[in-house]
Design an enzyme around this catalytic site. Structure first.
Site, PDB file in Angstrom:
ATOM      1  N   GLU A  26     -49.884 -27.355 -49.521  1.00 53.15           N
ATOM      2  CA  GLU A  26     -50.365 -28.227 -48.434  1.00 53.15           C
ATOM      3  C   GLU A  26     -49.562 -27.958 -47.150  1.00 53.15           C
ATOM      4  O   GLU A  26     -50.132 -27.886 -46.055  1.00 53.15           O
ATOM      5  CB  GLU A  26     -50.181 -29.680 -48.894  1.00 53.15           C
ATOM      6  N   CYS A  79     -43.544 -38.752 -52.175  1.00 56.16           N
ATOM      7  CA  CYS A  79     -43.087 -39.021 -53.552  1.00 56.16           C
ATOM      8  C   CYS A  79     -42.528 -40.422 -53.690  1.00 56.16           C
ATOM      9  O   CYS A  79     -42.476 -40.958 -54.787  1.00 56.16           O
ATOM     10  CB  CYS A  79     -41.942 -38.095 -53.943  1.00 56.16           C
ATOM     11  N   LYS A 131     -41.892 -48.078 -58.003  1.00 57.91           N
ATOM     12  CA  LYS A 131     -42.805 -47.317 -58.867  1.00 57.91           C
ATOM     13  C   LYS A 131     -43.693 -48.258 -59.677  1.00 57.91           C
ATOM     14  O   LYS A 131     -44.764 -47.873 -60.131  1.00 57.91           O
ATOM     15  CB  LYS A 131     -42.014 -46.406 -59.810  1.00 57.91           C
ATOM     16  N   GLU A 139     -46.429 -48.969 -57.337  1.00 59.90           N
ATOM     17  CA  GLU A 139     -47.208 -47.735 -57.224  1.00 59.90           C
ATOM     18  C   GLU A 139     -48.118 -47.548 -58.443  1.00 59.90           C
ATOM     19  O   GLU A 139     -49.307 -47.233 -58.308  1.00 59.90           O
ATOM     20  CB  GLU A 139     -46.255 -46.541 -57.106  1.00 59.90           C
ATOM     21  N   CYS A 150     -33.213 -41.345 -54.937  1.00 57.78           N
ATOM     22  CA  CYS A 150     -33.575 -42.078 -56.166  1.00 57.78           C
ATOM     23  C   CYS A 150     -32.355 -42.389 -57.032  1.00 57.78           C
ATOM     24  O   CYS A 150     -32.393 -43.313 -57.841  1.00 57.78           O
ATOM     25  CB  CYS A 150     -34.562 -41.267 -56.986  1.00 57.78           C
TER      26      CYS A 150
END
Ligand code: FES
Length: 579
Positions: free
Chosen positions: A282, A299, A358, A361, A504
Protein backbone atom coordinates in the site's frame (compact mmCIF):
# COMPACT_ATOMS: atom_id res chain seq x y z
CA UNK A 1 27.43 26.33 42.45
CA UNK A 2 24.42 28.32 41.31
CA UNK A 3 22.43 25.37 40.11
CA UNK A 4 22.64 23.34 43.28
CA UNK A 5 21.01 23.87 46.63
CA UNK A 6 22.04 22.72 50.10
CA UNK A 7 19.30 21.15 52.18
CA UNK A 8 19.08 18.89 55.20
CA UNK A 9 16.72 15.91 55.39
CA UNK A 10 16.41 14.10 58.72
CA UNK A 11 19.74 15.56 59.75
CA UNK A 12 21.53 14.50 56.55
CA UNK A 13 23.08 17.32 54.56
CA UNK A 14 22.74 17.00 50.82
CA UNK A 15 23.12 19.00 47.61
CA UNK A 16 20.37 18.85 45.03
CA UNK A 17 19.77 20.47 41.67
CA UNK A 18 17.55 23.53 41.62
CA UNK A 19 13.96 22.53 40.91
CA UNK A 20 14.26 19.18 42.72
CA UNK A 21 11.28 18.36 44.91
CA UNK A 22 11.75 17.30 48.50
CA UNK A 23 10.24 13.89 47.65
CA UNK A 24 12.84 13.35 44.91
CA UNK A 25 15.67 14.53 47.15
CA UNK A 26 14.57 12.16 49.92
CA UNK A 27 14.31 9.23 47.53
CA UNK A 28 17.82 9.94 46.28
CA UNK A 29 18.95 9.47 49.88
CA UNK A 30 16.89 6.26 50.17
CA UNK A 31 14.59 7.93 52.66
CA UNK A 32 11.14 6.49 52.15
CA UNK A 33 8.30 8.99 52.03
CA UNK A 34 4.98 7.33 51.15
CA UNK A 35 3.03 8.81 48.24
CA UNK A 36 -0.22 8.04 46.50
CA UNK A 37 -1.53 10.70 44.13
CA UNK A 38 1.94 11.50 42.77
CA UNK A 39 2.86 9.85 39.48
CA UNK A 40 6.03 11.18 37.93
CA UNK A 41 5.38 13.12 34.73
CA UNK A 42 1.66 12.39 34.89
CA UNK A 43 0.10 13.79 38.06
CA UNK A 44 1.52 16.38 40.41
CA UNK A 45 -1.73 17.58 41.99
CA UNK A 46 -0.71 17.02 45.65
CA UNK A 47 -4.26 16.08 46.54
CA UNK A 48 -3.83 13.10 48.88
CA UNK A 49 -1.43 14.65 51.46
CA UNK A 50 0.13 11.26 52.15
CA UNK A 51 3.62 12.54 51.43
CA UNK A 52 3.63 15.38 53.97
CA UNK A 53 6.87 16.33 55.70
CA UNK A 54 7.64 18.86 58.42
CA UNK A 55 9.42 22.04 57.39
CA UNK A 56 9.70 24.35 60.38
CA UNK A 57 6.22 24.52 61.94
CA UNK A 58 4.44 23.49 58.74
CA UNK A 59 3.31 20.20 57.24
CA UNK A 60 3.79 20.36 53.47
CA UNK A 61 3.25 17.86 50.65
CA UNK A 62 6.77 16.87 49.58
CA UNK A 63 5.81 15.75 46.05
CA UNK A 64 5.35 19.34 44.90
CA UNK A 65 7.55 21.14 47.42
CA UNK A 66 10.65 22.49 45.66
CA UNK A 67 13.81 22.36 47.74
CA UNK A 68 15.14 25.77 48.81
CA UNK A 69 18.57 26.76 50.04
CA UNK A 70 19.03 25.93 53.72
CA UNK A 71 15.72 24.06 54.01
CA UNK A 72 15.55 21.65 56.96
CA UNK A 73 13.08 18.81 56.47
CA UNK A 74 11.81 16.17 58.89
CA UNK A 75 10.19 13.12 57.32
CA UNK A 76 9.57 10.96 60.38
CA UNK A 77 8.16 12.91 63.30
CA UNK A 78 5.05 12.02 65.33
CA UNK A 79 3.23 14.94 63.73
CA UNK A 80 4.13 13.72 60.23
CA UNK A 81 3.14 10.10 60.91
CA UNK A 82 -0.20 11.11 62.42
CA UNK A 83 -1.01 13.49 59.56
CA UNK A 84 -0.26 10.78 56.99
CA UNK A 85 -2.39 8.26 58.91
CA UNK A 86 -5.31 10.67 59.10
CA UNK A 87 -5.16 11.33 55.36
CA UNK A 88 -5.21 7.61 54.55
CA UNK A 89 -7.92 6.87 57.14
CA UNK A 90 -10.11 9.51 55.51
CA UNK A 91 -9.55 7.88 52.11
CA UNK A 92 -10.43 4.48 53.54
CA UNK A 93 -13.64 5.85 55.07
CA UNK A 94 -15.01 6.48 51.56
CA UNK A 95 -13.55 3.37 49.91
CA UNK A 96 -15.50 0.14 49.37
CA UNK A 97 -12.69 -1.91 51.02
CA UNK A 98 -13.66 -5.18 49.31
CA UNK A 99 -9.98 -5.98 49.15
CA UNK A 100 -10.36 -9.76 49.10
CA UNK A 101 -12.23 -9.75 45.81
CA UNK A 102 -10.58 -6.71 44.22
CA UNK A 103 -8.54 -7.31 41.07
CA UNK A 104 -5.81 -5.04 42.45
CA UNK A 105 -5.50 -6.89 45.76
CA UNK A 106 -1.81 -7.40 46.40
CA UNK A 107 -0.90 -4.65 43.93
CA UNK A 108 -3.05 -1.84 45.31
CA UNK A 109 -1.08 1.23 46.32
CA UNK A 110 -3.71 2.30 48.88
CA UNK A 111 -3.42 -1.13 50.50
CA UNK A 112 0.38 -0.81 50.57
CA UNK A 113 0.31 2.67 52.08
CA UNK A 114 -2.28 1.60 54.69
CA UNK A 115 -0.14 -1.36 55.68
CA UNK A 116 3.05 0.68 55.72
CA UNK A 117 1.39 3.23 58.01
CA UNK A 118 0.22 0.43 60.30
CA UNK A 119 -3.45 1.32 59.95
CA UNK A 120 -5.43 -1.49 61.56
CA UNK A 121 -8.89 0.01 62.01
CA UNK A 122 -11.11 2.26 59.91
CA UNK A 123 -11.51 5.19 62.22
CA UNK A 124 -14.01 7.26 60.30
CA UNK A 125 -17.28 5.62 59.32
CA UNK A 126 -20.16 7.43 57.65
CA UNK A 127 -21.86 8.25 54.40
CA UNK A 128 -20.18 7.07 51.18
CA UNK A 129 -19.96 9.16 48.04
CA UNK A 130 -20.50 7.89 44.46
CA UNK A 131 -20.93 4.11 44.09
CA UNK A 132 -21.51 4.26 40.33
CA UNK A 133 -20.18 1.43 38.17
CA UNK A 134 -19.84 1.81 34.39
CA UNK A 135 -19.69 -1.42 32.38
CA UNK A 136 -20.63 0.19 29.05
CA UNK A 137 -17.19 0.24 27.45
CA UNK A 138 -16.05 -3.06 25.92
CA UNK A 139 -12.51 -2.12 27.03
CA UNK A 140 -12.58 -0.37 30.39
CA UNK A 141 -14.63 -0.88 33.55
CA UNK A 142 -15.01 2.02 36.01
CA UNK A 143 -15.94 1.51 39.64
CA UNK A 144 -16.39 4.83 41.46
CA UNK A 145 -16.79 3.09 44.83
CA UNK A 146 -13.06 2.36 44.75
CA UNK A 147 -11.95 5.74 43.40
CA UNK A 148 -9.83 7.84 45.77
CA UNK A 149 -9.94 10.97 43.57
CA UNK A 150 -6.15 11.10 43.27
CA UNK A 151 -6.39 12.41 39.69
CA UNK A 152 -3.77 10.07 38.24
CA UNK A 153 -6.23 8.82 35.59
CA UNK A 154 -7.12 12.41 34.69
CA UNK A 155 -3.42 13.18 34.23
CA UNK A 156 -2.90 10.11 32.05
CA UNK A 157 -5.97 10.76 29.90
CA UNK A 158 -5.70 14.54 29.66
CA UNK A 159 -2.10 15.66 30.15
CA UNK A 160 -0.29 12.65 28.72
CA UNK A 161 -2.68 11.40 26.03
CA UNK A 162 -4.53 14.70 25.37
CA UNK A 163 -7.73 12.70 25.05
CA UNK A 164 -9.48 14.33 28.01
CA UNK A 165 -12.36 11.84 28.11
CA UNK A 166 -12.51 12.03 31.93
CA UNK A 167 -12.04 14.80 34.45
CA UNK A 168 -13.12 15.93 37.91
CA UNK A 169 -16.79 16.94 38.13
CA UNK A 170 -18.97 18.38 40.90
CA UNK A 171 -17.66 19.74 44.21
CA UNK A 172 -16.84 18.74 47.77
CA UNK A 173 -18.20 15.37 48.95
CA UNK A 174 -19.97 14.94 45.59
CA UNK A 175 -16.74 15.17 43.57
CA UNK A 176 -16.38 12.38 41.01
CA UNK A 177 -14.24 11.50 38.03
CA UNK A 178 -16.61 11.76 35.11
CA UNK A 179 -16.92 11.90 31.36
CA UNK A 180 -18.37 15.05 29.78
CA UNK A 181 -22.00 15.43 30.97
CA UNK A 182 -21.67 12.16 32.91
CA UNK A 183 -22.26 10.09 29.80
CA UNK A 184 -21.38 6.38 29.79
CA UNK A 185 -17.73 5.81 28.91
CA UNK A 186 -18.78 4.03 25.72
CA UNK A 187 -20.37 7.26 24.46
CA UNK A 188 -17.38 9.45 25.32
CA UNK A 189 -14.26 10.33 23.35
CA UNK A 190 -12.33 7.62 25.23
CA UNK A 191 -9.97 5.80 22.85
CA UNK A 192 -9.73 2.76 25.15
CA UNK A 193 -5.92 2.92 25.45
CA UNK A 194 -6.15 1.95 29.13
CA UNK A 195 -3.45 4.33 30.29
CA UNK A 196 -5.93 5.43 32.99
CA UNK A 197 -5.85 1.84 34.29
CA UNK A 198 -2.06 1.84 34.33
CA UNK A 199 -2.10 5.12 36.29
CA UNK A 200 -4.83 4.12 38.79
CA UNK A 201 -3.32 3.16 42.16
CA UNK A 202 -6.43 1.19 43.21
CA UNK A 203 -9.08 -0.96 41.54
CA UNK A 204 -11.31 1.87 40.30
CA UNK A 205 -10.28 1.27 36.69
CA UNK A 206 -9.72 -2.16 35.20
CA UNK A 207 -10.20 -3.86 31.87
CA UNK A 208 -13.68 -5.08 30.96
CA UNK A 209 -13.00 -8.68 31.86
CA UNK A 210 -13.77 -11.51 29.38
CA UNK A 211 -12.15 -14.40 31.24
CA UNK A 212 -15.43 -16.28 31.78
CA UNK A 213 -16.37 -15.90 28.11
CA UNK A 214 -13.13 -17.67 27.20
CA UNK A 215 -13.57 -20.39 29.84
CA UNK A 216 -17.06 -21.02 28.43
CA UNK A 217 -15.68 -21.34 24.89
CA UNK A 218 -12.98 -23.76 26.09
CA UNK A 219 -15.55 -25.89 27.85
CA UNK A 220 -17.86 -26.04 24.82
CA UNK A 221 -17.01 -29.30 23.04
CA UNK A 222 -18.53 -28.11 19.75
CA UNK A 223 -16.10 -25.19 19.49
CA UNK A 224 -12.58 -25.22 18.05
CA UNK A 225 -10.78 -22.57 20.08
CA UNK A 226 -7.73 -20.89 18.60
CA UNK A 227 -5.57 -18.48 20.57
CA UNK A 228 -3.01 -15.99 19.28
CA UNK A 229 -0.58 -13.84 21.24
CA UNK A 230 0.80 -10.40 20.42
CA UNK A 231 4.58 -9.80 20.52
CA UNK A 232 4.52 -7.53 23.60
CA UNK A 233 2.79 -10.12 25.80
CA UNK A 234 5.79 -12.47 25.86
CA UNK A 235 8.13 -9.84 27.32
CA UNK A 236 5.79 -8.85 30.17
CA UNK A 237 3.69 -11.86 31.19
CA UNK A 238 6.50 -13.21 33.39
CA UNK A 239 6.21 -10.16 35.67
CA UNK A 240 2.81 -11.45 36.81
CA UNK A 241 4.64 -14.52 38.15
CA UNK A 242 7.43 -12.63 39.89
CA UNK A 243 10.01 -12.77 37.08
CA UNK A 244 12.15 -9.66 36.50
CA UNK A 245 10.95 -6.94 34.10
CA UNK A 246 12.10 -7.76 30.58
CA UNK A 247 12.13 -11.57 30.99
CA UNK A 248 11.16 -13.35 27.76
CA UNK A 249 8.68 -16.14 28.44
CA UNK A 250 7.56 -17.05 24.90
CA UNK A 251 7.91 -20.84 25.29
CA UNK A 252 6.35 -20.96 28.75
CA UNK A 253 3.44 -18.84 27.52
CA UNK A 254 2.77 -21.26 24.64
CA UNK A 255 2.96 -24.23 27.03
CA UNK A 256 0.55 -22.55 29.46
CA UNK A 257 -1.95 -21.82 26.68
CA UNK A 258 -1.91 -25.49 25.63
CA UNK A 259 -2.49 -26.53 29.23
CA UNK A 260 -5.47 -24.17 29.38
CA UNK A 261 -7.02 -26.23 26.59
CA UNK A 262 -6.72 -24.14 23.42
CA UNK A 263 -6.86 -26.28 20.27
CA UNK A 264 -4.20 -24.25 18.44
CA UNK A 265 -1.70 -21.72 19.75
CA UNK A 266 -0.76 -19.22 17.07
CA UNK A 267 1.57 -16.26 17.06
CA UNK A 268 0.10 -12.89 16.06
CA UNK A 269 3.51 -12.31 14.50
CA UNK A 270 2.19 -14.19 11.49
CA UNK A 271 -0.55 -11.53 11.24
CA UNK A 272 2.10 -8.84 11.68
CA UNK A 273 4.10 -10.24 8.76
CA UNK A 274 0.93 -10.24 6.72
CA UNK A 275 0.28 -6.62 7.73
CA UNK A 276 3.73 -5.70 6.45
CA UNK A 277 3.07 -7.41 3.11
CA UNK A 278 -0.21 -5.55 2.69
CA UNK A 279 0.86 -2.21 4.18
CA UNK A 280 4.26 -2.20 2.45
CA UNK A 281 2.50 -2.73 -0.89
CA UNK A 282 0.00 0.00 0.00
CA UNK A 283 2.87 2.37 0.83
CA UNK A 284 4.64 1.72 -2.48
CA UNK A 285 1.40 2.20 -4.39
CA UNK A 286 0.46 5.44 -2.58
CA UNK A 287 3.95 6.84 -3.18
CA UNK A 288 3.69 5.89 -6.85
CA UNK A 289 0.24 7.47 -7.24
CA UNK A 290 0.91 10.36 -4.87
CA UNK A 291 -2.50 9.79 -3.26
CA UNK A 292 -3.48 9.84 0.41
CA UNK A 293 0.00 10.62 1.65
CA UNK A 294 1.33 10.36 4.23
CA UNK A 295 0.36 6.77 4.84
CA UNK A 296 -0.36 6.42 8.56
CA UNK A 297 -0.20 3.04 10.26
CA UNK A 298 -3.46 1.58 11.54
CA UNK A 299 -2.27 -1.29 13.74
CA UNK A 300 -3.04 0.61 16.93
CA UNK A 301 -6.77 0.81 17.72
CA UNK A 302 -6.27 3.61 20.26
CA UNK A 303 -4.67 5.76 17.60
CA UNK A 304 -7.36 4.87 15.04
CA UNK A 305 -10.18 5.96 17.39
CA UNK A 306 -8.21 9.10 18.32
CA UNK A 307 -8.10 9.97 14.61
CA UNK A 308 -11.79 9.22 14.20
CA UNK A 309 -12.68 11.68 16.98
CA UNK A 310 -10.07 14.35 16.50
CA UNK A 311 -8.99 14.36 12.86
CA UNK A 312 -11.95 12.85 10.98
CA UNK A 313 -10.97 14.64 7.76
CA UNK A 314 -7.68 12.74 7.72
CA UNK A 315 -9.09 9.21 7.81
CA UNK A 316 -8.04 8.59 4.20
CA UNK A 317 -4.45 8.81 5.37
CA UNK A 318 -4.81 5.79 7.61
CA UNK A 319 -3.71 2.52 6.08
CA UNK A 320 -6.73 0.42 5.16
CA UNK A 321 -4.99 -2.64 6.60
CA UNK A 322 -6.62 -4.39 9.51
CA UNK A 323 -4.35 -4.75 12.52
CA UNK A 324 -2.23 -7.94 12.82
CA UNK A 325 -4.51 -9.89 15.18
CA UNK A 326 -7.57 -9.01 13.09
CA UNK A 327 -5.76 -10.20 9.95
CA UNK A 328 -4.77 -13.38 11.75
CA UNK A 329 -8.37 -13.91 12.92
CA UNK A 330 -9.64 -13.42 9.37
CA UNK A 331 -7.13 -15.98 8.08
CA UNK A 332 -8.03 -18.49 10.81
CA UNK A 333 -11.70 -18.31 9.80
CA UNK A 334 -10.98 -18.59 6.07
CA UNK A 335 -7.65 -20.10 4.94
CA UNK A 336 -7.03 -22.22 8.06
CA UNK A 337 -10.68 -23.33 8.37
CA UNK A 338 -10.66 -24.46 4.74
CA UNK A 339 -7.33 -26.26 5.14
CA UNK A 340 -8.56 -28.08 8.24
CA UNK A 341 -12.10 -28.70 6.98
CA UNK A 342 -13.69 -26.90 9.95
CA UNK A 343 -16.85 -24.82 9.67
CA UNK A 344 -15.62 -21.29 10.56
CA UNK A 345 -18.82 -20.75 12.54
CA UNK A 346 -17.50 -23.31 15.01
CA UNK A 347 -14.15 -21.58 15.41
CA UNK A 348 -13.59 -19.19 18.30
CA UNK A 349 -10.59 -16.88 17.98
CA UNK A 350 -9.13 -15.49 21.18
CA UNK A 351 -6.43 -12.80 21.07
CA UNK A 352 -4.07 -12.23 23.99
CA UNK A 353 -3.09 -8.59 23.73
CA UNK A 354 -1.11 -6.04 25.75
CA UNK A 355 -3.90 -3.61 25.02
CA UNK A 356 -7.40 -2.76 26.23
CA UNK A 357 -8.30 -0.93 23.00
CA UNK A 358 -8.06 -4.25 21.15
CA UNK A 359 -11.23 -5.30 23.01
CA UNK A 360 -13.12 -2.40 21.43
CA UNK A 361 -11.45 -3.09 18.09
CA UNK A 362 -12.51 -6.75 18.24
CA UNK A 363 -16.14 -5.65 18.60
CA UNK A 364 -16.14 -3.25 15.62
CA UNK A 365 -18.64 -4.36 13.02
CA UNK A 366 -16.26 -3.33 10.21
CA UNK A 367 -13.96 -6.11 11.41
CA UNK A 368 -16.13 -9.03 10.49
CA UNK A 369 -16.81 -11.25 7.49
CA UNK A 370 -20.11 -12.97 6.68
CA UNK A 371 -21.49 -11.83 10.07
CA UNK A 372 -18.59 -13.44 11.95
CA UNK A 373 -16.21 -11.23 13.91
CA UNK A 374 -12.59 -11.87 12.87
CA UNK A 375 -11.74 -12.12 16.58
CA UNK A 376 -14.27 -13.29 19.15
CA UNK A 377 -12.60 -12.41 22.45
CA UNK A 378 -9.64 -10.30 23.47
CA UNK A 379 -7.89 -10.88 26.77
CA UNK A 380 -5.20 -8.65 28.19
CA UNK A 381 -1.84 -9.94 29.42
CA UNK A 382 -3.21 -9.54 32.95
CA UNK A 383 -6.31 -11.61 32.19
CA UNK A 384 -4.17 -14.39 30.72
CA UNK A 385 -2.08 -14.40 33.91
CA UNK A 386 -5.28 -14.60 35.96
CA UNK A 387 -6.46 -17.65 33.95
CA UNK A 388 -3.10 -19.38 34.35
CA UNK A 389 -3.23 -18.79 38.11
CA UNK A 390 -6.87 -19.90 38.31
CA UNK A 391 -5.95 -23.14 36.52
CA UNK A 392 -3.17 -23.78 39.03
CA UNK A 393 -0.44 -23.92 36.40
CA UNK A 394 3.11 -23.62 37.75
CA UNK A 395 4.08 -21.06 35.11
CA UNK A 396 7.66 -20.39 36.20
CA UNK A 397 8.61 -24.07 35.99
CA UNK A 398 6.94 -24.81 32.66
CA UNK A 399 9.12 -26.20 29.88
CA UNK A 400 9.06 -24.03 26.77
CA UNK A 401 7.02 -25.10 23.75
CA UNK A 402 6.70 -23.69 20.22
CA UNK A 403 3.77 -22.18 18.35
CA UNK A 404 1.56 -24.23 16.05
CA UNK A 405 1.71 -24.02 12.27
CA UNK A 406 0.78 -23.31 9.48
CA UNK A 407 -0.26 -19.77 10.32
CA UNK A 408 1.29 -19.65 13.71
CA UNK A 409 4.82 -18.49 13.12
CA UNK A 410 6.25 -15.06 12.46
CA UNK A 411 9.53 -13.35 11.65
CA UNK A 412 11.79 -11.16 13.75
CA UNK A 413 10.34 -8.16 11.93
CA UNK A 414 6.95 -9.04 13.35
CA UNK A 415 8.25 -9.33 16.93
CA UNK A 416 9.42 -5.73 16.96
CA UNK A 417 5.86 -4.52 16.29
CA UNK A 418 5.66 -4.51 20.07
CA UNK A 419 7.92 -1.48 20.52
CA UNK A 420 7.70 2.06 19.16
CA UNK A 421 9.41 2.20 15.76
CA UNK A 422 8.90 -1.54 15.22
CA UNK A 423 6.21 -1.32 12.55
CA UNK A 424 8.23 1.25 10.59
CA UNK A 425 11.39 -0.85 10.85
CA UNK A 426 9.59 -4.04 9.82
CA UNK A 427 8.05 -2.22 6.83
CA UNK A 428 11.43 -0.79 5.79
CA UNK A 429 13.08 -4.24 5.90
CA UNK A 430 10.51 -5.42 3.33
CA UNK A 431 10.05 -2.27 1.23
CA UNK A 432 13.83 -1.94 0.77
CA UNK A 433 14.18 -5.45 -0.58
CA UNK A 434 11.05 -5.37 -2.73
CA UNK A 435 12.06 -2.10 -4.40
CA UNK A 436 15.69 -3.18 -4.89
CA UNK A 437 14.80 -6.72 -5.98
CA UNK A 438 17.68 -8.20 -4.00
CA UNK A 439 18.55 -9.36 -0.50
CA UNK A 440 20.07 -6.59 1.58
CA UNK A 441 22.38 -7.11 4.50
CA UNK A 442 21.29 -4.08 6.51
CA UNK A 443 18.14 -4.96 8.32
CA UNK A 444 18.38 -2.95 11.52
CA UNK A 445 17.07 0.58 11.01
CA UNK A 446 18.14 2.00 14.33
CA UNK A 447 17.09 5.57 13.42
CA UNK A 448 13.47 4.60 14.09
CA UNK A 449 14.29 2.97 17.45
CA UNK A 450 14.47 4.61 20.86
CA UNK A 451 12.16 6.51 23.17
CA UNK A 452 12.14 10.06 21.75
CA UNK A 453 8.48 11.07 21.48
CA UNK A 454 8.74 11.99 17.79
CA UNK A 455 11.53 10.52 15.65
CA UNK A 456 11.99 11.83 12.13
CA UNK A 457 14.08 10.30 9.40
CA UNK A 458 14.50 10.50 5.66
CA UNK A 459 15.00 7.05 4.20
CA UNK A 460 16.32 6.68 0.70
CA UNK A 461 15.21 3.52 -1.08
CA UNK A 462 17.58 1.72 -3.46
CA UNK A 463 15.63 3.24 -6.41
CA UNK A 464 16.40 6.76 -5.15
CA UNK A 465 12.90 7.36 -3.79
CA UNK A 466 12.99 9.30 -0.51
CA UNK A 467 10.54 8.43 2.25
CA UNK A 468 10.17 11.09 4.92
CA UNK A 469 9.23 9.07 7.98
CA UNK A 470 7.95 10.02 11.43
CA UNK A 471 7.63 7.58 14.30
CA UNK A 472 5.46 8.75 17.16
CA UNK A 473 4.39 7.19 20.44
CA UNK A 474 1.96 8.58 23.00
CA UNK A 475 -1.15 10.38 21.79
CA UNK A 476 0.06 13.70 23.19
CA UNK A 477 2.97 13.50 20.76
CA UNK A 478 0.67 12.32 17.97
CA UNK A 479 -1.56 15.37 18.46
CA UNK A 480 1.50 17.66 18.29
CA UNK A 481 2.58 16.06 15.03
CA UNK A 482 -0.91 16.19 13.50
CA UNK A 483 -1.29 19.86 14.43
CA UNK A 484 2.12 20.69 12.95
CA UNK A 485 1.01 18.99 9.72
CA UNK A 486 -2.30 20.91 9.75
CA UNK A 487 -0.29 24.16 10.01
CA UNK A 488 1.80 23.06 7.03
CA UNK A 489 4.99 22.91 9.07
CA UNK A 490 5.64 19.20 8.54
CA UNK A 491 5.25 16.78 5.64
CA UNK A 492 5.95 13.08 5.42
CA UNK A 493 5.29 10.03 3.29
CA UNK A 494 5.01 7.54 6.15
CA UNK A 495 4.00 7.89 9.79
CA UNK A 496 3.92 5.19 12.45
CA UNK A 497 1.85 5.95 15.53
CA UNK A 498 1.37 3.91 18.68
CA UNK A 499 -1.02 5.37 21.23
CA UNK A 500 0.90 4.33 24.33
CA UNK A 501 4.23 5.83 25.32
CA UNK A 502 6.85 3.20 24.41
CA UNK A 503 4.42 1.32 22.17
CA UNK A 504 2.50 -1.89 22.89
CA UNK A 505 5.07 -3.01 25.48
CA UNK A 506 3.49 -0.49 27.87
CA UNK A 507 -0.06 -0.93 26.63
CA UNK A 508 -3.05 -0.64 28.95
CA UNK A 509 -3.39 -4.43 29.26
CA UNK A 510 0.13 -5.11 30.49
CA UNK A 511 1.13 -5.91 34.08
CA UNK A 512 0.63 -2.81 36.21
CA UNK A 513 3.77 -1.41 37.75
CA UNK A 514 3.31 0.71 40.87
CA UNK A 515 4.44 4.33 40.90
CA UNK A 516 7.46 3.70 43.11
CA UNK A 517 8.81 0.82 41.00
CA UNK A 518 8.33 2.75 37.77
CA UNK A 519 10.61 5.47 39.16
CA UNK A 520 13.38 2.94 39.82
CA UNK A 521 13.12 0.69 36.76
CA UNK A 522 12.84 1.89 33.18
CA UNK A 523 10.03 -0.50 32.26
CA UNK A 524 9.86 0.65 28.62
CA UNK A 525 13.58 0.20 28.07
CA UNK A 526 13.71 -3.27 29.69
CA UNK A 527 10.74 -4.63 27.76
CA UNK A 528 11.98 -3.07 24.48
CA UNK A 529 15.40 -4.67 25.01
CA UNK A 530 13.69 -8.05 25.35
CA UNK A 531 11.73 -7.44 22.14
CA UNK A 532 14.90 -6.69 20.13
CA UNK A 533 16.66 -9.72 21.65
CA UNK A 534 13.72 -11.87 20.54
CA UNK A 535 14.09 -10.44 17.00
CA UNK A 536 17.82 -11.24 16.93
CA UNK A 537 17.07 -14.81 17.99
CA UNK A 538 14.88 -15.46 14.94
CA UNK A 539 16.27 -17.15 11.84
CA UNK A 540 13.78 -15.32 9.60
CA UNK A 541 13.84 -11.56 10.28
CA UNK A 542 11.95 -10.13 7.31
CA UNK A 543 8.20 -10.49 6.82
CA UNK A 544 8.38 -11.36 3.11
CA UNK A 545 10.82 -14.20 3.88
CA UNK A 546 8.39 -15.95 6.23
CA UNK A 547 7.75 -19.22 4.33
CA UNK A 548 4.23 -19.52 5.76
CA UNK A 549 3.39 -16.07 4.38
CA UNK A 550 4.72 -17.04 0.95
CA UNK A 551 2.60 -20.21 1.07
CA UNK A 552 -0.50 -18.22 2.10
CA UNK A 553 -0.21 -15.96 -0.95
CA UNK A 554 0.57 -18.87 -3.28
CA UNK A 555 -2.24 -21.09 -2.03
CA UNK A 556 -4.94 -18.60 -1.16
CA UNK A 557 -4.58 -14.82 -1.42
CA UNK A 558 -2.76 -14.46 -4.73
CA UNK A 559 -0.76 -11.26 -4.37
CA UNK A 560 -0.61 -8.54 -1.72
CA UNK A 561 -3.51 -6.07 -2.14
CA UNK A 562 -5.34 -8.59 -4.38
CA UNK A 563 -9.14 -8.53 -4.51
CA UNK A 564 -9.40 -11.34 -1.94
CA UNK A 565 -6.76 -9.72 0.26
CA UNK A 566 -8.79 -6.49 0.20
CA UNK A 567 -11.95 -8.34 1.10
CA UNK A 568 -10.44 -10.16 4.08
CA UNK A 569 -7.54 -8.02 5.27
CA UNK A 570 -8.57 -4.41 4.75
CA UNK A 571 -11.14 -2.18 6.42
CA UNK A 572 -12.51 1.37 6.68
CA UNK A 573 -12.99 3.91 9.46
CA UNK A 574 -15.81 5.91 11.02
CA UNK A 575 -16.09 9.68 11.57
CA UNK A 576 -16.96 10.26 15.23
CA UNK A 577 -17.98 13.15 17.42
CA UNK A 578 -15.29 15.42 18.84
CA UNK A 579 -17.13 15.62 22.16
FE1 FES B 1 2.04 14.03 47.53
FE2 FES B 1 -0.34 12.87 47.20
S1 FES B 1 0.12 14.86 47.97
S2 FES B 1 1.63 12.04 46.94
Amino acid sequence: MLNTINIMIDGIETKVAKGTTVLEAARDLDIHIPSLCYLKGVNHSSSCRVCVVEVGPRLIASCTLKAEEGMKIQTNTKKVREARKTSVELLLSDHDRECLSCSRSGGCELQTVSNDLNIRTVTYVGEKSSQEKDYTSPSIFRDASKCILCGRCVGACGTMQTVGAINFAKRGFDTVISTAFGRPLEESTCVNCGQCIMACPVGALTEHENINDVWNALENASKYVVVQTAPAVRVALGEEFGLPVGTRVTGKMVAALRKLGFDKVFDTNFGADLTIMEEGTELISRITSGQNLPLMTSCCPGWVKFMEHNFPDRLDNLSTCKSPHEMEGAMVKSYFAKKMGIDPKNIVVVSIMPCTAKKFEGSREELSNESMQDVDWVLTTRELAAMIKEAGIDFVNLKGETFDSPIGEGSGAAVIFGATGGVAEAALRTVFEITSGKDLETIEYTAVRGMDGIKENVIELPNGQKIRTAVVHGLGNARKLMEAMERGEKAYEFIEVMACVGGCITGGGQPIVDARTSERIDIKAERAKAIYTEDEAQTVRKSHKNPYITALYEEFLGTPNSHLAHELLHTHYVKRSKF
